[in-house]
Enzyme design. Sequence first.
Site, PDB file in Angstrom:
ATOM      1  N   LYS A  94     -18.962   5.757 -36.674  1.00 47.67           N
ATOM      2  CA  LYS A  94     -19.406   5.515 -37.954  1.00 47.67           C
ATOM      3  C   LYS A  94     -18.200   5.641 -39.141  1.00 47.67           C
ATOM      4  O   LYS A  94     -16.985   5.784 -38.613  1.00 47.67           O
ATOM      5  CB  LYS A  94     -20.416   6.948 -38.534  1.00 47.67           C
ATOM      6  CG  LYS A  94     -21.662   6.844 -37.541  1.00 47.67           C
ATOM      7  CD  LYS A  94     -22.626   8.019 -37.770  1.00 47.67           C
ATOM      8  CE  LYS A  94     -22.994   8.665 -39.273  1.00 47.67           C
ATOM      9  NZ  LYS A  94     -23.433   7.288 -40.032  1.00 47.67           N
ATOM     10  N   GLU A 103     -20.794  12.431 -44.349  1.00 48.16           N
ATOM     11  CA  GLU A 103     -21.803  12.079 -43.082  1.00 48.16           C
ATOM     12  C   GLU A 103     -21.688  13.386 -42.039  1.00 48.16           C
ATOM     13  O   GLU A 103     -22.783  13.595 -41.698  1.00 48.16           O
ATOM     14  CB  GLU A 103     -21.428  10.728 -42.761  1.00 48.16           C
ATOM     15  CG  GLU A 103     -22.052   9.527 -43.611  1.00 48.16           C
ATOM     16  CD  GLU A 103     -21.629   8.235 -43.090  1.00 48.16           C
ATOM     17  OE1 GLU A 103     -21.291   8.002 -41.946  1.00 48.16           O
ATOM     18  OE2 GLU A 103     -21.891   7.149 -43.864  1.00 48.16           O
TER      19      GLU A 103
END
Length: 218
Positions: A94, A103
């Site tokens: 990611k 995140e």
Amino acid sequence: MTQDEQKRAAAQAAIQHIPAGSIVGVGTGSTANYFIDELARIRHKIEGAVASSEATAQRLGGHGIEVVDLNSVDILPVYIDGSDEITEHLHMIKGGGGALTREKIVAAVAKRFICIADQSKLVKILGKFPLPVEVIPMARSYVAREIIRLGGQPMLRQGFTTDNGNMILDVYGMQILNPVELETTLNQITGVVTNGLFARRGADLLLLGTDNGVRTMV
Ligand code: ABF
């Protein structure tokens, strides 16, 4: 289905995993944006949302969804976010959007991480997508040298500053056979804030938009 339709279908499927009255962790990126639009339809059923980026906070606010500070949250039942690459073991790369550190923090707090993605994101081996590494600016060159020693080719993401005021090195040329080990190794380099491998804490569930509908993988 087009790629965008697959993203939207995965985002729609995630709605049924949102417990009533909960605070929802919300990721960043185009798939997460579809999810935010879906979440807006049930905003009266949730208490609010924790955002993984300034961009997501703005979009949530624009839909009238209350954005809650993570530090004031005791329980975050679920975090919904996209991915750049994901394996059948639900290990991910990611951070293509640069929000990897926030995140990872929201994912760490959440009880469940549900990844929503289109079928192009499912891979056998991670690493074709360049692995983002967030670094403290003064450590940039040192961290780059250490990454080269590990066999990667780091490239500074030009003209980009993270929400935390840091820089991103995108690492090319890695075939990541042991993502748990590499995630740990990279995080031990002084000056690294975090890296975009989500393997030690991968997803708990993948909702994958495909030509044949949404596939659920656990
Ligand atoms: C975020 O959005 C990131 O971690 C990942 O980089 C990106 C995926 O983008 P998209 O949903 O636009 O494909 O989840």
